[in-house]
Structures are given as structure tokens and as C-alpha cells.
Design an enzyme around this catalytic site. Sequence first.
Site, PDB file in Angstrom:
ATOM      1  N   ARG A  47      54.135  28.258 -52.365  1.00  0.00           N
ATOM      2  CA  ARG A  47      54.645  28.958 -51.188  1.00  0.00           C
ATOM      3  C   ARG A  47      55.675  30.019 -51.546  1.00  0.00           C
ATOM      4  O   ARG A  47      55.672  31.100 -51.038  1.00  0.00           O
ATOM      5  CB  ARG A  47      55.268  27.957 -50.223  1.00  0.00           C
ATOM      6  N   ASP A 233      59.190   4.003 -61.717  1.00  0.00           N
ATOM      7  CA  ASP A 233      59.031   5.237 -62.484  1.00  0.00           C
ATOM      8  C   ASP A 233      58.320   4.995 -63.821  1.00  0.00           C
ATOM      9  O   ASP A 233      57.556   5.845 -64.275  1.00  0.00           O
ATOM     10  CB  ASP A 233      60.434   5.828 -62.748  1.00  0.00           C
ATOM     11  N   HIS A 238      53.341   3.547 -66.847  1.00  0.00           N
ATOM     12  CA  HIS A 238      53.241   3.685 -68.306  1.00  0.00           C
ATOM     13  C   HIS A 238      53.238   2.327 -69.033  1.00  0.00           C
ATOM     14  O   HIS A 238      52.387   2.074 -69.882  1.00  0.00           O
ATOM     15  CB  HIS A 238      54.395   4.526 -68.858  1.00  0.00           C
ATOM     16  N   LYS A 338      66.971   4.335 -69.248  1.00  0.00           N
ATOM     17  CA  LYS A 338      67.539   5.664 -69.505  1.00  0.00           C
ATOM     18  C   LYS A 338      68.882   5.457 -70.201  1.00  0.00           C
ATOM     19  O   LYS A 338      69.480   4.384 -70.097  1.00  0.00           O
ATOM     20  CB  LYS A 338      67.783   6.398 -68.179  1.00  0.00           C
TER      21      LYS A 338
HETATM   22  C1  BG6 Z   1      57.896  10.165 -66.608  1.00  0.00           C
HETATM   23  C2  BG6 Z   1      59.080   9.597 -65.884  1.00  0.00           C
HETATM   24  O1  BG6 Z   1      56.703   9.667 -66.058  1.00  0.00           O
HETATM   25  O2  BG6 Z   1      57.953   9.788 -67.980  1.00  0.00           O
HETATM   26  C3  BG6 Z   1      60.365  10.100 -66.522  1.00  0.00           C
HETATM   27  O3  BG6 Z   1      59.045   9.997 -64.524  1.00  0.00           O
HETATM   28  C4  BG6 Z   1      60.380   9.811 -67.994  1.00  0.00           C
HETATM   29  O4  BG6 Z   1      61.501   9.495 -65.897  1.00  0.00           O
HETATM   30  C5  BG6 Z   1      59.093  10.291 -68.648  1.00  0.00           C
HETATM   31  O5  BG6 Z   1      61.496  10.471 -68.555  1.00  0.00           O
HETATM   32  C6  BG6 Z   1      59.017   9.817 -70.091  1.00  0.00           C
HETATM   33  O6  BG6 Z   1      57.922  10.430 -70.704  1.00  0.00           O
HETATM   34  P1  BG6 Z   1      57.886  10.623 -72.283  1.00  0.00           P
HETATM   35  O7  BG6 Z   1      56.545  11.177 -72.544  1.00  0.00           O
HETATM   36  O8  BG6 Z   1      59.018  11.539 -72.621  1.00  0.00           O
HETATM   37  O9  BG6 Z   1      58.097   9.245 -72.854  1.00  0.00           O
END
Ligand code: BG6
Length: 488
Positions: A47, A233, A238, A338
Site C-alpha cells: 500500500r 514464536d 521450529h 532470547k
Molecule cells: C523466527 C522467530 O521465526 O525465527 C524469531 O520469529 C527468531 O523470533 C527467528 O529470532 C530465529 O531464526 P534463525 O534462523 O535466526 O534461528
Amino acid sequence: MEVRMICDILIIGGDGDLAFRKLYPALYHLDLDQCLPPCQRVISVSRNVASAEGFAEKVRNKFIKYTGGATLDEKVWSRFAARLQHVALNATSEAELALLRSKVFTDPDRDLIVYLATPPAIFAPICQSLWAVGLVRDNMRIVIEKPLGKDRETFLQINTSLAAHFKEEQIYRIDHYLGKETVQNLLAMRFANALFEPLWNGNYIDHVQITAAETVGAEGRWQFYDEAGALRDMVQNHLLQLLCLVAMEPPASLEPHAVHDEKLKVLRCLAPLTGRAVQEHTVRGQYVAGTSGGQSVPGYTQEEGARAVSTTETFVAIKAEIKNWRWAGVPFYLRTGKRMQKRFSEIVVQFNEVPHALFSEQMRSGTANRLVIRLQPEEGIRLHLLNKVPGLDDAMPLEMVSLNLSLSDVFTQRRVPDAYERLLLDVMRGNSTLFMRADQVEAAWQWIDGISAGWHTGKQRPVPYVAGSWGPSESIALIARDGRSWQE
Ligand code: BG6
């Protein structure tokens, strides 16, 4: 599978962070490796963009900012820039999309990939508009990314809005961890070698650890992160995807359904964590001020844009169990956070001690074999073995040594592609093996929802840990209660 020779990519939200950080660099690298068909176009819409003319320049500047620009080849860049087009429009508006269709997407025989790099809240109206203007057709695929809901119910709502217009085979749900080289290598390691599979079960494996530790804090994305927290998250997607790849049965083939079916079975075998089990088997943490990389860093609630009070976790540790024949009694310890001491993502498979301690004098506990699969930063595989120390000692001293397979040392000439390169190419090839099927995401949410509910009813607030540490002491206690420790 081949990439069709005529294929366009439409990136909705093409002027956003994900597009600049990941999508354009990945597409450029695919162009560099000659993986893009000559007439492929990359059309970005969003946008709010001031000038469509300066767009390629903006993409280039961001490319240099995020990648360092070492791979920028002027000739390839001009070819790539010629593919780029930017159009300022609101993709939720049928009228505006109809105009785009009549001007840009006039040939229905060209394959079309639509990447929704937008907040999920507008997936539904965008899909409705795409359908209304006739862009949804058999040779079209749609790519989406997390957050895919905040629980099972909201995921199903998102899914219903997509399923109204697309067949499941047309929907590509990205989990970028699945595009990482070492994650794919897990499949190769397990199923292309005869060595590990006979030992890959509770008879020989004591436990598994899966860690994704980051040194960064919530920083610029505090508001977004605060809605999610580490459980949603990182763990829901993951970490659970990694767990599936470690734990799944050998699929009959690498066809998407064969792999997805096996992963789904693992998720459905996860012992539900609810009620008191949540308090016993999980730890929530939130970082407070500390140091990272030698610099003082603020606590989570002191970050820019933060609220002074938040009960969102920035660290999670979980003891999970998979209730099936292969894994009964083998704990899977998951951990992510984190502002941890070091950035690393790793899977540790800890084997049992040998049944009879022939070298009992020299074998202290903790000398069992260990396989470490390092996803980042240096991708590689290490197998820890006991070895005789050379010499003439009567007692035959032993020492743990490792067989070390560093991917960058072995494949010196090969550039390790970013996860998005692999995943975008797979979308073009129409191969969804490395993507998440809806029923997997739903099963993952179901397990996660039990934990969230347990935290809520048990009023389990995050415990503090100092930024730059290995997380709260409760996480060390979680695994120590079982007589084990985290590998760091
Ligand atoms: C993302 C998360 O999916 O993966 C982030 O939202 C995180 O919070 C990131 O930092 C980590 O990815 P990678 O590839 O750096 O391990």
C-alpha cells in the site's frame, strides 16, 4: 521436479521487512545460481510506497545492508533488477487487484506464486480478492508464514479462509527452519546411512535435547513478540518440526504426503502436557538486564517500545515425551530463549552407557556416545566417542574425542544457501515436502494449547534470568531432576 519455464512471483507486502531481509536476497541468489527461468517476473505490491521507480534501488540497498553484498554481481543484479516491478495498491481491494490483473497478469498459462508477506489478519480479505479477480487457478500456489494463529482455534479460522479458495496442495506453509541445510541433512543422515537407524530408539538412546538459543532480544519487534512469546514464536513451529524429523519413522518416499504423514504421527504421539504436568515439565523465563557480547543490555520490559509489565516468556524449557514404541521412556528436552549466552541451534542425541563397563576404572559417568547436529552458526555433525589415549599405561586410559564433520570444511567450494532460497525454489518446483501441512500445524497447536492453558490456570509466570546467561536456574533443575544436564 523442474521449475516451469513460465512463472511469476507476486509478493504481497513486498515493501516490508520479510521481503527485504529474506525474499529478494533469496530470489537474487537463485538468479545468481541460474535457477530462475529467463522470463520470470517478481512483482511486489504494497500500500505504502512513495516511488515505484526507485524500488529496485531500494531492494539493492537493503540487500547490501542485510547480506553485506559479498555475492553482488553487477551483471546478475541488472538481470534480477529487470525482473522486479513494484505496484502501490491495496491487495484487499478487489477493484485494485482487478486492475493489476488486467495490466500485469494477462496470461493465465503462466504459473503464479503469490507470497503473502503480510500480517495474517488480512490473509482472508486478500484471498477473497485474489479469487474474485480470477487469479486463483490450478497453476497458482500461495505461500504463507507464521504466526499462523495464536492457538488451534485461530489457526483453524485462518485455514478455513484459505481453504475456501485453495486446495491444500496449493498452500505452502513456510517454517524457515525446514529450509536450513542441516535440517534437510538430518533426513539424509538418518535415512541414507545404515549406521544410525538400528540404534535410533529407546533401547540405545537415553534422551534427546533440542536447543535454539539466540543472543538477540525482542528489540525492534517488541509489540509483535509480546503477543506471541517464545512458546508460540519458536516451539510451536521450529522446535516441534525438528523434533518430528528426529523422531519420525522412515517415510516410504520423500514425496510430501509420505513425509507429512510420518511427522503428523509423531505430533499425535506427544504426551499431552496439561494441569500439574505443565508445572513439572515446563519452565518459563523472561530476561532481565544483563550483558550480551560485552555490552550492557536492558531487560525485556525495558526494551524500546515495551510495556513496564509483561508476563510474556522469552525463554521456554520443556520435557516432552513421545508415547510410541520407538520412543517410550526417552525424554525430549526442548529449550529456546532470547538473550542467551551464545547463539546456537543444536540437536543432541545422547546414547546410553555401554551395558558392561569393561573399562570401569576409566569410565566415569557421562562418557556415553553423543551425536551433536549443529544447525547454526557452524553447520556440522559431531559424534563423540571414547578413545584410548596413546601410550603404554597399563590401565588403558580413555578420553572422549569427536568425529567432526564440518559442512564448510567438507564442501569448501559450495555456498550454503539461505533457507528461503531452498523453500522458494521448492514452491516453484511444486514440491511441498519441506512445508507444513494443515493437520500438522493443527496437531502442534493442540499440544501447545495444553501448555498455555496450564500456565494460565496454574498462574505460572515467567521467572527472571539475566541477559547473557543460559536461562533461569529452573531450566537447569528441570533436566537435573532426571540426573542429566544441558549440553552447552
Ligand atoms: C523466527 C522467530 O521465526 O525465527 C524469531 O520469529 C527468531 O523470533 C527467528 O529470532 C530465529 O531464526 P534463525 O534462523 O535466526 O534461528
